[in-house]
Design a protein around this motif. Sequence first.
Motif, PDB file in Angstrom:
ATOM      1  N   THR A 376     -11.769   7.074  -3.427  1.00  0.00           N
ATOM      2  CA  THR A 376     -10.993   6.598  -2.618  1.00  0.00           C
ATOM      3  C   THR A 376     -10.072   5.171  -3.699  1.00  0.00           C
ATOM      4  OG1 THR A 376     -11.449   7.416  -0.427  1.00  0.00           O
ATOM      5  CG2 THR A 376     -10.369   5.915  -0.469  1.00  0.00           C
ATOM      6  N   LYS A 377      -8.870   4.631  -3.799  1.00  0.00           N
ATOM      7  CA  LYS A 377      -8.773   3.328  -4.328  1.00  0.00           C
ATOM      8  C   LYS A 377      -7.814   2.582  -4.050  1.00  0.00           C
ATOM      9  CE  LYS A 377      -7.551   5.194  -9.835  1.00  0.00           C
ATOM     10  NZ  LYS A 377      -7.460   7.312  -9.239  1.00  0.00           N
ATOM     11  N   PRO A 378      -7.706   1.657  -4.345  1.00  0.00           N
ATOM     12  CA  PRO A 378      -7.293   0.319  -3.344  1.00  0.00           C
ATOM     13  C   PRO A 378      -5.991   0.440  -2.935  1.00  0.00           C
ATOM     14  CG  PRO A 378      -8.637  -1.028  -4.902  1.00  0.00           C
ATOM     15  CD  PRO A 378      -8.365   0.279  -5.109  1.00  0.00           C
ATOM     16  N   SER A 379      -5.136   1.321  -4.071  1.00  0.00           N
ATOM     17  CA  SER A 379      -3.907   1.732  -4.030  1.00  0.00           C
ATOM     18  C   SER A 379      -3.349   2.657  -2.581  1.00  0.00           C
ATOM     19  CB  SER A 379      -3.183   2.115  -5.131  1.00  0.00           C
ATOM     20  OG  SER A 379      -3.730   3.035  -5.931  1.00  0.00           O
ATOM     21  N   HIS A 380      -4.839   3.260  -2.624  1.00  0.00           N
ATOM     22  CA  HIS A 380      -4.177   4.555  -1.442  1.00  0.00           C
ATOM     23  C   HIS A 380      -4.516   3.845  -0.220  1.00  0.00           C
ATOM     24  CE1 HIS A 380      -6.903   7.203  -4.589  1.00  0.00           C
ATOM     25  NE2 HIS A 380      -5.418   6.979  -5.084  1.00  0.00           N
ATOM     26  N   ILE A 381      -5.010   3.214   0.061  1.00  0.00           N
ATOM     27  CA  ILE A 381      -5.706   2.330   1.144  1.00  0.00           C
ATOM     28  C   ILE A 381      -4.374   1.677   1.426  1.00  0.00           C
ATOM     29  CG2 ILE A 381      -7.308   0.339   2.432  1.00  0.00           C
ATOM     30  CD1 ILE A 381      -8.053   3.822   2.569  1.00  0.00           C
ATOM     31  N   LYS A 382      -3.775   0.829   0.638  1.00  0.00           N
ATOM     32  CA  LYS A 382      -2.164   0.018   0.669  1.00  0.00           C
ATOM     33  C   LYS A 382      -1.614   1.253   1.317  1.00  0.00           C
ATOM     34  CE  LYS A 382       0.415  -3.345  -1.740  1.00  0.00           C
ATOM     35  NZ  LYS A 382       2.023  -2.570  -2.109  1.00  0.00           N
ATOM     36  N   ARG A 383      -1.270   2.094   0.791  1.00  0.00           N
ATOM     37  CA  ARG A 383      -0.399   3.548   1.545  1.00  0.00           C
ATOM     38  C   ARG A 383      -0.686   3.973   2.885  1.00  0.00           C
ATOM     39  NH1 ARG A 383       0.175   7.680  -2.569  1.00  0.00           N
ATOM     40  NH2 ARG A 383      -1.413   6.776  -3.771  1.00  0.00           N
ATOM     41  N   LEU A 384      -1.707   3.443   2.892  1.00  0.00           N
ATOM     42  CA  LEU A 384      -1.895   4.268   4.118  1.00  0.00           C
ATOM     43  C   LEU A 384      -2.005   3.424   5.178  1.00  0.00           C
ATOM     44  CD1 LEU A 384      -4.097   6.428   6.227  1.00  0.00           C
ATOM     45  CD2 LEU A 384      -5.984   4.987   5.516  1.00  0.00           C
ATOM     46  N   LEU A 385      -2.158   2.039   4.711  1.00  0.00           N
ATOM     47  CA  LEU A 385      -1.815   0.785   5.345  1.00  0.00           C
ATOM     48  C   LEU A 385      -0.858   0.928   6.056  1.00  0.00           C
ATOM     49  CD1 LEU A 385      -4.605  -1.477   4.750  1.00  0.00           C
ATOM     50  CD2 LEU A 385      -4.253  -0.511   7.555  1.00  0.00           C
ATOM     51  N   GLU A 386       0.620   1.057   5.089  1.00  0.00           N
ATOM     52  CA  GLU A 386       1.880   1.044   5.323  1.00  0.00           C
ATOM     53  C   GLU A 386       2.104   2.654   6.625  1.00  0.00           C
ATOM     54  OE1 GLU A 386       2.612  -0.706   0.589  1.00  0.00           O
ATOM     55  OE2 GLU A 386       2.994   1.504   1.030  1.00  0.00           O
ATOM     56  N   ASP A 387       1.758   3.174   5.762  1.00  0.00           N
ATOM     57  CA  ASP A 387       1.733   4.442   6.691  1.00  0.00           C
ATOM     58  C   ASP A 387       1.789   4.631   8.132  1.00  0.00           C
ATOM     59  OD1 ASP A 387       3.604   5.747   4.388  1.00  0.00           O
ATOM     60  OD2 ASP A 387       2.072   7.682   4.466  1.00  0.00           O
ATOM     61  N   LEU A 388       1.021   4.075   8.351  1.00  0.00           N
ATOM     62  CA  LEU A 388      -0.135   3.787   9.397  1.00  0.00           C
ATOM     63  C   LEU A 388       1.194   2.838  10.612  1.00  0.00           C
ATOM     64  CD1 LEU A 388      -2.277   4.516  11.084  1.00  0.00           C
ATOM     65  CD2 LEU A 388      -3.369   2.306  10.454  1.00  0.00           C
ATOM     66  N   GLN A 389       1.264   2.341   9.588  1.00  0.00           N
ATOM     67  CA  GLN A 389       1.900   0.913  10.226  1.00  0.00           C
ATOM     68  C   GLN A 389       3.272   1.528  10.785  1.00  0.00           C
ATOM     69  OE1 GLN A 389       1.283  -2.869  10.410  1.00  0.00           O
ATOM     70  NE2 GLN A 389       2.505  -2.778  11.858  1.00  0.00           N
ATOM     71  N   MET A 390       3.826   2.716  10.135  1.00  0.00           N
ATOM     72  CA  MET A 390       4.949   3.138  11.039  1.00  0.00           C
ATOM     73  C   MET A 390       4.654   3.762  11.052  1.00  0.00           C
ATOM     74  SD  MET A 390       7.852   3.636   7.393  1.00  0.00           S
ATOM     75  CE  MET A 390       6.907   4.769   6.725  1.00  0.00           C
ATOM     76  N   ILE A 391       3.922   4.786  11.709  1.00  0.00           N
ATOM     77  CA  ILE A 391       3.321   6.038  12.519  1.00  0.00           C
ATOM     78  C   ILE A 391       3.494   5.242  13.713  1.00  0.00           C
ATOM     79  CG2 ILE A 391       1.763   7.296  13.134  1.00  0.00           C
ATOM     80  CD1 ILE A 391       1.520   8.206  10.062  1.00  0.00           C
ATOM     81  N   ILE A 392       2.531   3.924  14.176  1.00  0.00           N
ATOM     82  CA  ILE A 392       2.534   3.002  15.152  1.00  0.00           C
ATOM     83  C   ILE A 392       3.826   2.576  15.523  1.00  0.00           C
ATOM     84  CG2 ILE A 392       1.543   1.247  16.170  1.00  0.00           C
ATOM     85  CD1 ILE A 392      -0.704   1.230  13.908  1.00  0.00           C
ATOM     86  N   GLU A 393       5.138   1.808  15.129  1.00  0.00           N
ATOM     87  CA  GLU A 393       5.747   1.445  15.469  1.00  0.00           C
ATOM     88  C   GLU A 393       6.798   2.528  16.205  1.00  0.00           C
ATOM     89  OE1 GLU A 393       7.558  -0.234  11.857  1.00  0.00           O
ATOM     90  OE2 GLU A 393       6.205  -1.765  11.885  1.00  0.00           O
ATOM     91  N   ASN A 394       7.126   3.282  15.311  1.00  0.00           N
ATOM     92  CA  ASN A 394       7.560   4.590  15.431  1.00  0.00           C
ATOM     93  C   ASN A 394       7.010   4.879  17.123  1.00  0.00           C
ATOM     94  OD1 ASN A 394       9.258   5.105  13.780  1.00  0.00           O
ATOM     95  ND2 ASN A 394       8.486   6.294  12.877  1.00  0.00           N
ATOM     96  N   LEU A 395       5.570   5.423  16.997  1.00  0.00           N
ATOM     97  CA  LEU A 395       5.298   6.099  18.798  1.00  0.00           C
ATOM     98  C   LEU A 395       4.527   4.612  19.615  1.00  0.00           C
ATOM     99  CD1 LEU A 395       1.423   7.750  16.588  1.00  0.00           C
ATOM    100  CD2 LEU A 395       3.666   8.549  18.038  1.00  0.00           C
ATOM    101  N   ASN A 396       5.598   4.101  19.385  1.00  0.00           N
ATOM    102  CA  ASN A 396       4.769   3.361  20.350  1.00  0.00           C
ATOM    103  C   ASN A 396       6.060   2.570  21.251  1.00  0.00           C
ATOM    104  OD1 ASN A 396       2.821   1.298  21.275  1.00  0.00           O
ATOM    105  ND2 ASN A 396       3.625  -0.026  19.257  1.00  0.00           N
TER     106      ASN A 396
END
Length: 396
Positions: A376-396
């Motif tokens: 796992t690289k920092p760039s993977h975690i950055k992308r995960l967090l971006e996707d997570l943010q988007m998912i949370i906004e959509n599900l909220n």
Amino acid sequence: MPSETAQRTKEMPEKGLPQNTIRSQLEAKLRKDFSYSSGKILCSMCTNPHSFAKQIYQKYLEKNLGDPSLFLASTELEQETVSMLGSLLSNPEASGSIVSGGTEANIIALWAARNLAKKERGEVIVPISAHHSFDKASDLLNLKLIKVRLNSRFQMDVKAAEKAVTSKTVAIVGVAGSTGLGVVDPLGELSEVASANNVYLHVDAAFGGFVLPFLKELGYEPLDFDFSLPSVSSITVDPHKMGLAPIPAGGILFRDASISEAISMKVPYLSGETKESTLLGTRSGASAVAVWALLMHMGRAGYAAVVDRCLKLTWKLAEEIQRTDGVDVVTEPTLNVVGVKSDRIDVHLIFQELRKRGWAVSLFSDYLRIVIMPHTKPSHIKRLLEDLQMIIENLN
Ligand code: 0PR
């Protein structure tokens, strides 16, 4: 996903196909598998094995530790591997075996504890966070598992463990790096309970065994978990997890050879009066030799550097999760595992949305588990967090 692994039938061809045809078939078929290099695997305690270990493994595929009378040198290398792992865990005199994984190691540990205790339908005390290999072990060994609650820090509750001890207790199991949250049980206190009651103590460090020995030198709070605790009789430590070794490579270590004697079986028809103390008969010598080579190549410093990278990234992820509205960490990480919970959104939905975007995280009953492995690289975690943010906004 279960639906994708429904039963398939296939017949062996009458006439064999050319190797290249098969290679391209496999290439196409295996494309569906996740790959570590994509960075999308965040649910696994395994990783892409070290390239040197892969080379060594391939070179020695025919070695069989099930027949030490033939593979004398491989057997010696296995014992040296056990001793190197033992020294990592404060006991270079440890005896044991390189086995197929944590499941086999845990079964072997309880097998030895049961035989030493000589009790009818003995009981084994485990925390509810213990890996399901202990359920398998108890079923196979006709032992009764007594599952005790956790404290507020998700560790085995020592008082509850102490209360659970009876005249039927065969062993207490503590986990050093739990499957769900990477939590380490209070093994110093459990060691005292074990010694006060003269009970076998097994430590499941399948995951934590290659992380915990480095915490102190990396500036984290060191945690007692290994043979430096006087009551610890055996430890599971898996090279095929944080040890970067090819699968299968688990480790079962006993404080001394007298413990493994309880399960050792003479095999007189093999020349040299072979003794077996593993579940398997024929077993991979390549695994043990590859672990030997890898330990020699990495050295303590090499592993410490791997752990350092994983832990730094883990803490970064945990901090970002804490900063993200709608989700939180279950508990501060001890090892390279982050539990993610939400009091607003069903984590099953987050799991599904992540999966749709190609991310593989683990789904526990009320939290998601993210394991930060060496792939796992920092760039993977950055992308995960971006996707997570988007998912949370959509599900909220
Ligand atoms: N003990 C502990 C603490 C474990 O976490 C595990 C497995 C075992 C024992 C058993 O080890 P073996 O799987 O080697 O027999 N923990 C991983 C888990 O459940 C196993 C795993 C690994 C699962 C890779 C998925 C995966 O992709 O997460």
